[in-house]
Design a protein around this motif. Structure first.
Motif, PDB file in Angstrom:
ATOM      1  N   GLY A   1       0.788  -1.220   0.000  1.00 59.40           N
ATOM      2  CA  GLY A   1       0.000   0.000   0.000  1.00 59.40           C
ATOM      3  C   GLY A   1       0.818   1.267   0.000  1.00 59.40           C
ATOM      4  O   GLY A   1       2.061   1.254  -0.073  1.00 59.40           O
ATOM      5  N   ARG A   2       0.087   2.349   0.109  1.00 59.98           N
ATOM      6  CA  ARG A   2       0.684   3.675  -0.004  1.00 59.98           C
ATOM      7  C   ARG A   2      -0.099   4.647   0.858  1.00 59.98           C
ATOM      8  O   ARG A   2      -1.324   4.575   0.949  1.00 59.98           O
ATOM      9  CB  ARG A   2       0.657   4.129  -1.467  1.00 59.98           C
ATOM     10  CG  ARG A   2       1.000   5.589  -1.706  1.00 59.98           C
ATOM     11  CD  ARG A   2       1.136   5.876  -3.190  1.00 59.98           C
ATOM     12  NE  ARG A   2       2.348   5.242  -3.707  1.00 59.98           N
ATOM     13  CZ  ARG A   2       2.531   4.910  -4.986  1.00 59.98           C
ATOM     14  NH1 ARG A   2       1.576   5.109  -5.861  1.00 59.98           N
ATOM     15  NH2 ARG A   2       3.659   4.368  -5.377  1.00 59.98           N
ATOM     16  N   VAL A   3       0.623   5.564   1.497  1.00 58.67           N
ATOM     17  CA  VAL A   3       0.022   6.701   2.181  1.00 58.67           C
ATOM     18  C   VAL A   3       0.381   7.936   1.369  1.00 58.67           C
ATOM     19  O   VAL A   3       1.559   8.199   1.120  1.00 58.67           O
ATOM     20  CB  VAL A   3       0.534   6.845   3.628  1.00 58.67           C
ATOM     21  CG1 VAL A   3      -0.125   8.052   4.300  1.00 58.67           C
ATOM     22  CG2 VAL A   3       0.274   5.574   4.425  1.00 58.67           C
ATOM     23  N   SER A   4      -0.618   8.669   0.918  1.00 62.48           N
ATOM     24  CA  SER A   4      -0.410   9.857   0.104  1.00 62.48           C
ATOM     25  C   SER A   4      -0.934  11.084   0.827  1.00 62.48           C
ATOM     26  O   SER A   4      -1.742  10.981   1.754  1.00 62.48           O
ATOM     27  CB  SER A   4      -1.125   9.719  -1.246  1.00 62.48           C
ATOM     28  OG  SER A   4      -0.685   8.574  -1.927  1.00 62.48           O
ATOM     29  N   GLY A   5      -0.497  12.246   0.387  1.00 60.47           N
ATOM     30  CA  GLY A   5      -0.967  13.507   0.939  1.00 60.47           C
ATOM     31  C   GLY A   5      -1.602  14.365  -0.135  1.00 60.47           C
ATOM     32  O   GLY A   5      -1.152  14.363  -1.283  1.00 60.47           O
ATOM     33  N   ILE A   6      -2.662  15.070   0.230  1.00 58.00           N
ATOM     34  CA  ILE A   6      -3.329  16.003  -0.672  1.00 58.00           C
ATOM     35  C   ILE A   6      -3.495  17.334   0.048  1.00 58.00           C
ATOM     36  O   ILE A   6      -4.109  17.395   1.115  1.00 58.00           O
ATOM     37  CB  ILE A   6      -4.719  15.500  -1.092  1.00 58.00           C
ATOM     38  CG1 ILE A   6      -4.637  14.110  -1.720  1.00 58.00           C
ATOM     39  CG2 ILE A   6      -5.380  16.477  -2.065  1.00 58.00           C
ATOM     40  CD1 ILE A   6      -5.992  13.500  -2.001  1.00 58.00           C
ATOM     41  N   GLY A   7      -2.933  18.383  -0.530  1.00 63.11           N
ATOM     42  CA  GLY A   7      -3.123  19.727   0.005  1.00 63.11           C
ATOM     43  C   GLY A   7      -3.987  20.539  -0.943  1.00 63.11           C
ATOM     44  O   GLY A   7      -3.620  20.722  -2.106  1.00 63.11           O
ATOM     45  N   ARG A   8      -5.146  21.005  -0.447  1.00 56.19           N
ATOM     46  CA  ARG A   8      -6.054  21.787  -1.294  1.00 56.19           C
ATOM     47  C   ARG A   8      -5.970  23.254  -0.926  1.00 56.19           C
ATOM     48  O   ARG A   8      -6.095  23.633   0.228  1.00 56.19           O
ATOM     49  CB  ARG A   8      -7.498  21.299  -1.137  1.00 56.19           C
ATOM     50  CG  ARG A   8      -8.505  22.050  -2.014  1.00 56.19           C
ATOM     51  CD  ARG A   8      -9.892  21.454  -1.911  1.00 56.19           C
ATOM     52  NE  ARG A   8     -10.413  21.516  -0.558  1.00 56.19           N
ATOM     53  CZ  ARG A   8     -10.996  22.602  -0.026  1.00 56.19           C
ATOM     54  NH1 ARG A   8     -11.104  23.711  -0.724  1.00 56.19           N
ATOM     55  NH2 ARG A   8     -11.456  22.553   1.211  1.00 56.19           N
ATOM     56  N   ARG A   9      -5.748  24.104  -1.939  1.00 60.43           N
ATOM     57  CA  ARG A   9      -5.623  25.540  -1.735  1.00 60.43           C
ATOM     58  C   ARG A   9      -6.991  26.231  -1.803  1.00 60.43           C
ATOM     59  O   ARG A   9      -7.983  25.621  -2.162  1.00 60.43           O
ATOM     60  CB  ARG A   9      -4.680  26.138  -2.783  1.00 60.43           C
ATOM     61  CG  ARG A   9      -3.306  25.474  -2.822  1.00 60.43           C
ATOM     62  CD  ARG A   9      -2.424  26.057  -3.908  1.00 60.43           C
ATOM     63  NE  ARG A   9      -1.147  25.347  -3.988  1.00 60.43           N
ATOM     64  CZ  ARG A   9      -0.938  24.274  -4.735  1.00 60.43           C
ATOM     65  NH1 ARG A   9      -1.924  23.772  -5.486  1.00 60.43           N
ATOM     66  NH2 ARG A   9       0.245  23.689  -4.751  1.00 60.43           N
ATOM     67  N   GLU A  10      -7.022  27.517  -1.492  1.00 57.77           N
ATOM     68  CA  GLU A  10      -8.276  28.260  -1.481  1.00 57.77           C
ATOM     69  C   GLU A  10      -8.919  28.322  -2.857  1.00 57.77           C
ATOM     70  O   GLU A  10     -10.142  28.414  -2.981  1.00 57.77           O
ATOM     71  CB  GLU A  10      -8.046  29.672  -0.935  1.00 57.77           C
ATOM     72  CG  GLU A  10      -7.716  29.703   0.553  1.00 57.77           C
ATOM     73  CD  GLU A  10      -7.620  31.114   1.086  1.00 57.77           C
ATOM     74  OE1 GLU A  10      -7.870  32.067   0.296  1.00 57.77           O
ATOM     75  OE2 GLU A  10      -7.304  31.283   2.273  1.00 57.77           O
ATOM     76  N   ASP A  11      -8.097  28.291  -3.929  1.00 56.95           N
ATOM     77  CA  ASP A  11      -8.653  28.337  -5.287  1.00 56.95           C
ATOM     78  C   ASP A  11      -9.021  26.954  -5.812  1.00 56.95           C
ATOM     79  O   ASP A  11      -9.294  26.782  -7.002  1.00 56.95           O
ATOM     80  CB  ASP A  11      -7.671  29.019  -6.252  1.00 56.95           C
ATOM     81  CG  ASP A  11      -6.350  28.262  -6.384  1.00 56.95           C
ATOM     82  OD1 ASP A  11      -6.198  27.200  -5.743  1.00 56.95           O
ATOM     83  OD2 ASP A  11      -5.473  28.750  -7.123  1.00 56.95           O
ATOM     84  N   ASP A  12      -9.018  25.949  -4.925  1.00 56.43           N
ATOM     85  CA  ASP A  12      -9.377  24.562  -5.228  1.00 56.43           C
ATOM     86  C   ASP A  12      -8.328  23.810  -6.037  1.00 56.43           C
ATOM     87  O   ASP A  12      -8.549  22.654  -6.405  1.00 56.43           O
ATOM     88  CB  ASP A  12     -10.732  24.462  -5.933  1.00 56.43           C
ATOM     89  CG  ASP A  12     -11.889  24.602  -4.965  1.00 56.43           C
ATOM     90  OD1 ASP A  12     -11.675  24.355  -3.757  1.00 56.43           O
ATOM     91  OD2 ASP A  12     -13.002  24.958  -5.402  1.00 56.43           O
ATOM     92  N   THR A  13      -7.190  24.415  -6.336  1.00 56.67           N
ATOM     93  CA  THR A  13      -6.079  23.642  -6.884  1.00 56.67           C
ATOM     94  C   THR A  13      -5.465  22.850  -5.747  1.00 56.67           C
ATOM     95  O   THR A  13      -5.620  23.184  -4.569  1.00 56.67           O
ATOM     96  CB  THR A  13      -5.025  24.546  -7.524  1.00 56.67           C
ATOM     97  OG1 THR A  13      -4.469  25.428  -6.516  1.00 56.67           O
ATOM     98  CG2 THR A  13      -5.622  25.372  -8.654  1.00 56.67           C
ATOM     99  N   GLN A  14      -4.758  21.782  -6.090  1.00 60.45           N
ATOM    100  CA  GLN A  14      -4.188  20.957  -5.038  1.00 60.45           C
ATOM    101  C   GLN A  14      -2.872  20.330  -5.442  1.00 60.45           C
ATOM    102  O   GLN A  14      -2.567  20.202  -6.627  1.00 60.45           O
ATOM    103  CB  GLN A  14      -5.177  19.876  -4.605  1.00 60.45           C
ATOM    104  CG  GLN A  14      -5.733  19.023  -5.714  1.00 60.45           C
ATOM    105  CD  GLN A  14      -6.862  18.126  -5.205  1.00 60.45           C
ATOM    106  OE1 GLN A  14      -7.584  18.464  -4.264  1.00 60.45           O
ATOM    107  NE2 GLN A  14      -7.019  16.973  -5.821  1.00 60.45           N
ATOM    108  N   SER A  15      -2.110  19.978  -4.426  1.00 63.24           N
ATOM    109  CA  SER A  15      -0.831  19.291  -4.607  1.00 63.24           C
ATOM    110  C   SER A  15      -0.929  17.927  -3.957  1.00 63.24           C
ATOM    111  O   SER A  15      -1.485  17.780  -2.864  1.00 63.24           O
ATOM    112  CB  SER A  15       0.308  20.085  -3.966  1.00 63.24           C
ATOM    113  OG  SER A  15       0.496  21.320  -4.614  1.00 63.24           O
ATOM    114  N   THR A  16      -0.400  16.898  -4.637  1.00 66.40           N
ATOM    115  CA  THR A  16      -0.392  15.552  -4.079  1.00 66.40           C
ATOM    116  C   THR A  16       1.035  15.053  -3.983  1.00 66.40           C
ATOM    117  O   THR A  16       1.902  15.457  -4.773  1.00 66.40           O
ATOM    118  CB  THR A  16      -1.205  14.580  -4.951  1.00 66.40           C
ATOM    119  OG1 THR A  16      -0.592  14.468  -6.236  1.00 66.40           O
ATOM    120  CG2 THR A  16      -2.639  15.069  -5.116  1.00 66.40           C
ATOM    121  N   LEU A  17       1.307  14.201  -3.023  1.00 65.22           N
ATOM    122  CA  LEU A  17       2.625  13.611  -2.873  1.00 65.22           C
ATOM    123  C   LEU A  17       2.503  12.254  -2.212  1.00 65.22           C
ATOM    124  O   LEU A  17       1.537  11.987  -1.492  1.00 65.22           O
ATOM    125  CB  LEU A  17       3.551  14.508  -2.052  1.00 65.22           C
ATOM    126  CG  LEU A  17       3.323  14.573  -0.533  1.00 65.22           C
ATOM    127  CD1 LEU A  17       4.581  15.106   0.151  1.00 65.22           C
ATOM    128  CD2 LEU A  17       2.125  15.438  -0.168  1.00 65.22           C
TER     129      LEU A  17
END
Length: 231
Positions: free
Chosen positions: A201-217
């Motif tokens: 498996g995998r643990v991932s991260g999602i960061g969502r900004r105020e403009d609804d764009t996001q970064s995943t890692l």
């Protein structure tokens, strides 16, 4: 109903993130089949882009499905306690205890067909099996319990994905330790795949900004190969 077999998981984090379930105190809401794979939500979709859900039917765990297996065959791959090493980086790892318990709640057989605007889509039927999961690391960074549904397309593999609010974890994990940027919402996504050899498996991260764009890692992996690798 399409009987074509499906590979375990498609590209990293994409289809996997669509399978998320939701427990009390965690984030998310019901998600339909398909949608934008880079914008995961919670629910019990199987992440089948270009497909439409036709119906759901409650079935017994020992009922032979039209796909040629019983839900119990898939369930037995995951139920119990699995020990692995969770690798955050090459030099940072900790023991992982992953325990899956059958809740005894209703199993569903989901009938899926290609959507009208995508008649050539591959749309295999699947079953949803409710389970309770405890995901605990030896160092206390993660100590998360949640209810989720296993998704099974075939007898020798099943999987789940759970999205967790990174600000409401029971463990000591701090999102800033992997990404210190400012976000409106920060989540962890745990994706696990079970086959006769155990779990990966995998643990991932999602960061969502105020403009609804996001970064995943990708934060961490366990098992012989990271969840998301085609096999």
């Amino acid at each position: 109903m399409c009987r074509r077999p499906i590979l375990a998981l498609l590209p990293p984090v994409l289809v996997a993130l669509l399978l998320s379930g939701c427990a009390g105190g965690q984030s998310g809401s019901e998600s339909p089949i398909g949608g934008d794979p880079t914008s995961p939500t919670s629910g019990d979709s199987a992440g089948l882009a270009g497909c439409a859900e036709i119906s759901r039917e409650a079935i017994d765990r020992d009922t032979l499905t039209p796909m040629g297996f019983t839900p119990r065959q898939a369930l037995n791959l995951a139920v119990g306690t699995d020990r692995s090493m969770l690798e955050f980086t090459e030099s940072d790892e900790t023991g992982l205890t992953l325990t899956v318990t059958d809740t005894g709640e209703e199993v569903e057989l989901v009938d899926v067909e290609p959507a009208d605007d995508n008649p050539d889509a591959g749309c295999p039927d699947y079953v949803l099996i409710p389970v309770s999961v405890q995901f605990t690391t030896d160092d206390g960074r993660l100590d998360e319990g949640f209810d989720v549904k296993l998704v099974a397309f075939q007898p020798n593999e099943t999987s789940f994905t759970q999205r967790l609010d990174a600000e409401a974890l029971n463990g000591s994990f701090q999102y800033d330790s992997v990404d210190a940027a400012s976000y409106e919402q920060r989540d962890l996504v745990i994706n696990a795949v079970y086959d006769p050899d155990g779990s990966r498996g995998r643990v991932s991260g999602i960061g969502r900004r105020e403009d609804d764009t996001q970064s995943t890692l990708v934060i961490a992996n366990w098992g012989d190969s990271p969840a998301g690798d085609a096999r």
